[in-house]
Design a protein around this motif. Sequence first.
Motif, PDB file in Angstrom:
ATOM      1  N   MET A  60      -3.503   6.790   7.423  1.00  0.00           N
ATOM      2  CA  MET A  60      -3.095   6.271   6.108  1.00  0.00           C
ATOM      3  C   MET A  60      -1.968   7.117   5.512  1.00  0.00           C
ATOM      4  O   MET A  60      -0.960   6.595   5.032  1.00  0.00           O
ATOM      5  N   LEU A  61      -2.115   8.438   5.578  1.00  0.00           N
ATOM      6  CA  LEU A  61      -1.077   9.311   5.001  1.00  0.00           C
ATOM      7  C   LEU A  61       0.235   9.178   5.757  1.00  0.00           C
ATOM      8  O   LEU A  61       1.301   9.068   5.160  1.00  0.00           O
ATOM      9  N   ASN A  62       0.137   9.196   7.094  1.00  0.00           N
ATOM     10  CA  ASN A  62       1.365   9.108   7.894  1.00  0.00           C
ATOM     11  C   ASN A  62       2.119   7.818   7.643  1.00  0.00           C
ATOM     12  O   ASN A  62       3.346   7.791   7.692  1.00  0.00           O
ATOM     13  N   ARG A  63       1.379   6.723   7.355  1.00  0.00           N
ATOM     14  CA  ARG A  63       2.031   5.424   7.158  1.00  0.00           C
ATOM     15  C   ARG A  63       2.304   5.115   5.694  1.00  0.00           C
ATOM     16  O   ARG A  63       3.026   4.165   5.397  1.00  0.00           O
ATOM     17  N   SER A  64       1.704   5.891   4.762  1.00  0.00           N
ATOM     18  CA  SER A  64       1.882   5.564   3.336  1.00  0.00           C
ATOM     19  C   SER A  64       2.755   6.560   2.595  1.00  0.00           C
ATOM     20  O   SER A  64       3.189   6.271   1.482  1.00  0.00           O
ATOM     21  N   ILE A  65       2.942   7.742   3.150  1.00  0.00           N
ATOM     22  CA  ILE A  65       3.776   8.729   2.459  1.00  0.00           C
ATOM     23  C   ILE A  65       5.031   8.964   3.298  1.00  0.00           C
ATOM     24  O   ILE A  65       4.954   9.527   4.395  1.00  0.00           O
TER      25      ILE A  65
ATOM     26  N   GLU B 115       4.164  15.119  -5.190  1.00  0.00           N
ATOM     27  CA  GLU B 115       3.651  14.064  -6.049  1.00  0.00           C
ATOM     28  C   GLU B 115       4.404  12.763  -5.835  1.00  0.00           C
ATOM     29  O   GLU B 115       5.616  12.772  -5.563  1.00  0.00           O
ATOM     30  N   LYS B 116       3.676  11.656  -6.000  1.00  0.00           N
ATOM     31  CA  LYS B 116       4.364  10.385  -6.173  1.00  0.00           C
ATOM     32  C   LYS B 116       4.964  10.441  -7.582  1.00  0.00           C
ATOM     33  O   LYS B 116       4.285  10.918  -8.505  1.00  0.00           O
ATOM     34  N   VAL B 117       6.222  10.052  -7.758  1.00  0.00           N
ATOM     35  CA  VAL B 117       6.860  10.170  -9.068  1.00  0.00           C
ATOM     36  C   VAL B 117       7.397   8.808  -9.527  1.00  0.00           C
ATOM     37  O   VAL B 117       7.478   7.872  -8.728  1.00  0.00           O
TER      38      VAL B 117
ATOM     39  N   THR C 208      11.683  -0.449  -2.868  1.00  0.00           N
ATOM     40  CA  THR C 208      12.108   0.264  -1.647  1.00  0.00           C
ATOM     41  C   THR C 208      10.883   0.863  -0.949  1.00  0.00           C
ATOM     42  O   THR C 208      10.767   0.822   0.281  1.00  0.00           O
ATOM     43  N   TYR C 209       9.949   1.387  -1.757  1.00  0.00           N
ATOM     44  CA  TYR C 209       8.715   1.954  -1.186  1.00  0.00           C
ATOM     45  C   TYR C 209       7.886   0.855  -0.510  1.00  0.00           C
ATOM     46  O   TYR C 209       7.372   1.052   0.596  1.00  0.00           O
ATOM     47  N   TYR C 210       7.796  -0.328  -1.136  1.00  0.00           N
ATOM     48  CA  TYR C 210       7.014  -1.404  -0.512  1.00  0.00           C
ATOM     49  C   TYR C 210       7.679  -1.886   0.779  1.00  0.00           C
ATOM     50  O   TYR C 210       6.984  -2.220   1.742  1.00  0.00           O
TER      51      TYR C 210
ATOM     52  N   PHE D 129       9.259   0.100   2.757  1.00  0.00           N
ATOM     53  CA  PHE D 129       8.851   1.158   3.700  1.00  0.00           C
ATOM     54  C   PHE D 129       7.453   0.837   4.248  1.00  0.00           C
ATOM     55  O   PHE D 129       7.208   0.921   5.449  1.00  0.00           O
ATOM     56  N   LYS D 130       6.525   0.457   3.336  1.00  0.00           N
ATOM     57  CA  LYS D 130       5.155   0.180   3.779  1.00  0.00           C
ATOM     58  C   LYS D 130       5.103  -1.018   4.734  1.00  0.00           C
ATOM     59  O   LYS D 130       4.353  -1.012   5.704  1.00  0.00           O
ATOM     60  N   LYS D 131       5.928  -2.022   4.433  1.00  0.00           N
ATOM     61  CA  LYS D 131       5.966  -3.196   5.330  1.00  0.00           C
ATOM     62  C   LYS D 131       6.435  -2.772   6.719  1.00  0.00           C
ATOM     63  O   LYS D 131       5.881  -3.189   7.732  1.00  0.00           O
TER      64      LYS D 131
ATOM     65  N   GLN E 227      -3.235  -5.182  -2.704  1.00  0.00           N
ATOM     66  CA  GLN E 227      -4.630  -4.777  -2.949  1.00  0.00           C
ATOM     67  C   GLN E 227      -4.716  -3.283  -3.237  1.00  0.00           C
ATOM     68  O   GLN E 227      -5.450  -2.842  -4.113  1.00  0.00           O
ATOM     69  N   LYS E 228      -3.951  -2.484  -2.466  1.00  0.00           N
ATOM     70  CA  LYS E 228      -4.002  -1.033  -2.683  1.00  0.00           C
ATOM     71  C   LYS E 228      -3.384  -0.690  -4.037  1.00  0.00           C
ATOM     72  O   LYS E 228      -3.889   0.178  -4.749  1.00  0.00           O
ATOM     73  N   ARG E 229      -2.306  -1.404  -4.385  1.00  0.00           N
ATOM     74  CA  ARG E 229      -1.680  -1.145  -5.683  1.00  0.00           C
ATOM     75  C   ARG E 229      -2.699  -1.352  -6.808  1.00  0.00           C
ATOM     76  O   ARG E 229      -2.828  -0.534  -7.711  1.00  0.00           O
TER      77      ARG E 229
ATOM     78  N   ALA F 270      -6.011  -1.218  -6.549  1.00  0.00           N
ATOM     79  CA  ALA F 270      -7.090  -0.220  -6.453  1.00  0.00           C
ATOM     80  C   ALA F 270      -6.649   1.135  -7.020  1.00  0.00           C
ATOM     81  O   ALA F 270      -7.471   1.923  -7.498  1.00  0.00           O
ATOM     82  N   LEU F 271      -5.322   1.377  -6.962  1.00  0.00           N
ATOM     83  CA  LEU F 271      -4.808   2.676  -7.444  1.00  0.00           C
ATOM     84  C   LEU F 271      -4.474   2.670  -8.942  1.00  0.00           C
ATOM     85  O   LEU F 271      -4.214   3.729  -9.519  1.00  0.00           O
ATOM     86  N   GLU F 272      -4.507   1.471  -9.531  1.00  0.00           N
ATOM     87  CA  GLU F 272      -4.187   1.333 -10.962  1.00  0.00           C
ATOM     88  C   GLU F 272      -5.114   2.214 -11.797  1.00  0.00           C
ATOM     89  O   GLU F 272      -6.340   2.161 -11.620  1.00  0.00           O
TER      90      GLU F 272
HETATM   91  O1  LIG Z   1       1.014   4.384  -3.902  1.00  0.00           O
HETATM   92  C1  LIG Z   1       0.670   3.841  -2.883  1.00  0.00           C
HETATM   93  O2  LIG Z   1       0.701   2.586  -2.708  1.00  0.00           O
HETATM   94  C2  LIG Z   1       0.185   4.667  -1.818  1.00  0.00           C
HETATM   95  O3  LIG Z   1      -0.227   4.123  -0.827  1.00  0.00           O
HETATM   96  C3  LIG Z   1       0.196   6.164  -2.000  1.00  0.00           C
HETATM   97  C4  LIG Z   1      -1.050   6.747  -1.448  1.00  0.00           C
HETATM   98  C5  LIG Z   1      -1.041   7.237  -0.160  1.00  0.00           C
HETATM   99  C6  LIG Z   1      -2.235   7.718   0.379  1.00  0.00           C
HETATM  100  C7  LIG Z   1      -3.401   7.695  -0.375  1.00  0.00           C
HETATM  101  C8  LIG Z   1      -3.383   7.213  -1.680  1.00  0.00           C
HETATM  102  C9  LIG Z   1      -2.188   6.738  -2.217  1.00  0.00           C
END
Ligand SMILES: O=C(O)C(=O)Cc1ccccc1
Length: 235
Positions: free
Chosen positions: A27-32, A157-159, A173-175, A177-179, A190-192, A194-196
């Motif tokens: 998850m970290l390698n693919r999300s950060i 940090e995510k900024v 641009t970040y999304y 990257f995730k794609k 869904q992750k967006r 859940a992180l709200e």
């Molecule tokens: O902000 C995001 O959408 C993330 O995926 C960042 C992230 C990366 C790994 C764990 C939690 C949040």
Amino acid sequence: MVDKIFEKSIKKQFEFDEDVASVFDDMLNRSIPFYKQMQELTIDFALNYLKEADTVYDLGCSTASTLIELGKQSNVDLNLVGIDNSSAMLSRASKKCKAFGIDIKLKNEDLLDTSYDDAKLVISNYTLQFIRPLQREKLIKKIHDSLKDDGIFIFSEKVISSNKVLNKQCIDTYYDFKKKQGYSEFEISQKREALENVLIPYTDDENKKMILDAGFSHCEVLFKWVNFATFIAIK
Ligand SMILES: O=C(O)C(=O)Cc1ccccc1
Ligand SMILES: Nc1ncnc2c1ncn2[C@@H]1O[C@H](C[S@+](CC[C@H]([NH3+])C(=O)[O-])CC(=O)[O-])[C@@H](O)[C@H]1O
């Protein structure tokens, strides 16, 4: 294991539970973006300051990959301490430390309740963002006060940007990257959700202000990709 956490419909907030821990390194390698490079920089700069028997704390150490790598690369003996309040993360950390033969003290504690005695260096990569703002300011003050006089704090940090248009471009641009990392639009949204209210990012300036207000003499950005930044602060 490959991160498929958000492939199915999820209604709960993001948590560092067993499911997340089991796929966390992927998850970290693919999300950060540039996660590995950010970790290498953290270690390169850490090694500039560390001497025999110095104490290093990693706040939100997760599976301990940064401390393991630091332990592998250091030519001097260090007192390495990893803190996390997720048992699922720490049980993986413990297995990895044994497998790599690196001696790390792992503490299952809340960062807000831990003492950081004798700290020469504190690392906290992508963790402060999960601490609520008022508590975050208090934690930074505690880190500052615990560090030795020549102590160093490295954190990532995510900024966000204070410019609305630019902020939206950064998120897009970040999304993208995730794609490119293989996440579908459904997983991303869904992750967006859940992180709200769980991941609360500051601007670069807010991060620097928080650091200087806590008493550090200097803070600067070491590395940045769009909305992901690594800072170094000098006591
Ligand atoms: O902000 C995001 O959408 C993330 O995926 C960042 C992230 C990366 C790994 C764990 C939690 C949040
Ligand atoms: N209050 C808290 N107390 C203790 N731990 C906490 C708290 N809140 C969150 N955590 C822990 O902080 C870690 C954040 S992950 C760090 C990555 C790592 N630094 C890395 O470079 O590999 C980043 C991310 O997932 O985005 C998780 O393991 C949580 O359990």
